[in-house]
Write an enzyme that holds these catalytic residues in place. Structure first.
Site, PDB file in Angstrom:
ATOM      1  N   SER A 123       0.623  -1.825  -0.248  1.00  0.00           N
ATOM      2  CA  SER A 123       0.078   0.088   0.646  1.00  0.00           C
ATOM      3  C   SER A 123       1.123   1.435   0.076  1.00  0.00           C
ATOM      4  CB  SER A 123      -0.681   0.619   1.295  1.00  0.00           C
ATOM      5  OG  SER A 123      -2.083   0.546   1.201  1.00  0.00           O
ATOM      6  N   GLU A 220      -1.900  -3.037  -8.351  1.00  0.00           N
ATOM      7  CA  GLU A 220      -2.976  -3.165  -7.236  1.00  0.00           C
ATOM      8  C   GLU A 220      -3.064  -2.303  -6.932  1.00  0.00           C
ATOM      9  OE1 GLU A 220      -3.532  -3.395  -3.736  1.00  0.00           O
ATOM     10  OE2 GLU A 220      -1.733  -2.541  -3.284  1.00  0.00           O
ATOM     11  N   HIS A 285      -4.709  -5.759  -1.661  1.00  0.00           N
ATOM     12  CA  HIS A 285      -5.880  -5.457  -0.601  1.00  0.00           C
ATOM     13  C   HIS A 285      -7.080  -6.624  -0.658  1.00  0.00           C
ATOM     14  CE1 HIS A 285      -3.872  -1.501  -1.101  1.00  0.00           C
ATOM     15  NE2 HIS A 285      -3.938  -1.040  -0.043  1.00  0.00           N
TER      16      HIS A 285
END
Length: 319
Positions: A123, A220, A285
């Site tokens: 992230s 992602e 995630h």
């Protein structure tokens, strides 16, 4: 499609962990829930590791509640952990936002001198993966963080990280069964990447990756609607950040809208590059977050016949 050799040298890999290894837990980004942190520490202890918590991990910035303490203190925790010779690994507690604010506060000469260490996160931690690769020359692990729900509750996520840390040769072929070829082909390159929005935010900044030449991009994101995802990928294309990419593996797009709409954006923006593209490899995630090594040579297989799509590293993630 022919396999493209990576023109860049693999990054320096850290040593695998052994029972009794000391692992520092730091919070370079958002505030950390104390209960989740403690549960994550218990899991690390159950693996035979000795976790050390950074002094400022549970801090909250006095004015900006989206940050885990001040920029200086978040950077100091990471710096001290990396430069402590008794620490074998640096694990991030969570993502959120804030790593961009710390990356230029770190003493990269000291980090290089301290040598490679196991580093895990994803992230917002994407910016630190890129900095450790480009400024220090170290490989890292895109994997679950200590105080996150997926690490605490998903067995496949836990197993993948544990195997990577202790027996990395056992997890050289990666990918969930549902991974599929968006663009068929086979490519070889050095793995890198992370959260698409963070890669786009990093593009064009001092020390950022000038191109993707010889790279296998792992990408992602979370809670980005299709039109915003379109903008993120378009920025990466317009800045040249994807120039020369050998292949692309997509992870999860949790909360990014109906997947057919997301898939249409991926096909439109990434399909034009003329390289293999795999979707839903199983990192990021989503409900399962596989651990993906960055900075190692690997082969991305996206069979045209509908066979299983995989990422296979040519060396174990850790030595």
């Amino acid at each position: 499609m022919t396999v493209r050799p990576p023109p860049l040298a693999p990054l320096t890999r850290p040593a695998r962990l052994r029972p009794g290894a000391r692992v520092a837990v730091v919070a370079p980004s958002g505030p950390v829930p104390a209960d989740r942190l403690e549960a994550g520490l218990d899991l690390l202890r159950a693996w035979g590791l000795e976790p050390l918590v950074g002094r400022h991990v549970l801090d909250v910035h006095p004015r900006l509640s989206h940050l885990a303490g001040t920029d200086e203190n978040r950077a100091r925790d990471l710096q001290e952990a990396w430069c402590d010779p008794s620490v074998d690994a640096v694990l991030c507690a969570r993502g959120g936002y804030g790593a961009h604010r710390t990356v230029d506060l770190l003493d990269w000469s000291a980090i290089r001198a301290a040598g490679p260490k196991v580093f895990v996160g994803y992230s917002d931690i994407t910016v630190l993966h890129e900095a450790l690769a480009l400024r220090a020359g170290f490989s890292t692990l895109h994997g679950p963080m200590v105080a996150t729900e997926v690490f605490l509750k998903d067995t496949a996520t836990q197993d993948a990280l544990r195997a990577t840390l202790f027996a990395p040769e056992s997890v050289r072929t990666l990918g969930l069964d549902g991974a599929a070829a968006l663009v068929p082909g086979r490519a070889r390159g050095l793995t890198y990447g992370g959260c698409a929005g963070l890669l786009a935010a990093d593009a064009g900044t001092p020390g950022a990756r000038a191109s993707a030449h010889g790279g296998l991009l792992m990408v992602e994101d979370v809670t980005e609607e299709p039109y915003r995802l379109d903008g993120i990928l378009t920025r990466l294309l317009r800045t040249g950040a994807l120039d020369g990419v050998a292949g692309i593996a997509c992870g999860s797009w949790e909360g990014c809208g109906p997947y057919p709409a997301v898939r249409a954006v991926l096909a439109d923006r990434l399909g034009q590059l003329g390289v293999p593209v795999v979707e839903e490899l199983g990192f990021g995630h989503g409900p399962t977050a596989l651990t993906i090594p960055f900075g190692v040579p690997a082969v991305l297989d996206a069979p045209a016949d509908g066979g299983r799509c995989t990422l296979t590293t040519e060396v174990p993630a850790l030595t």
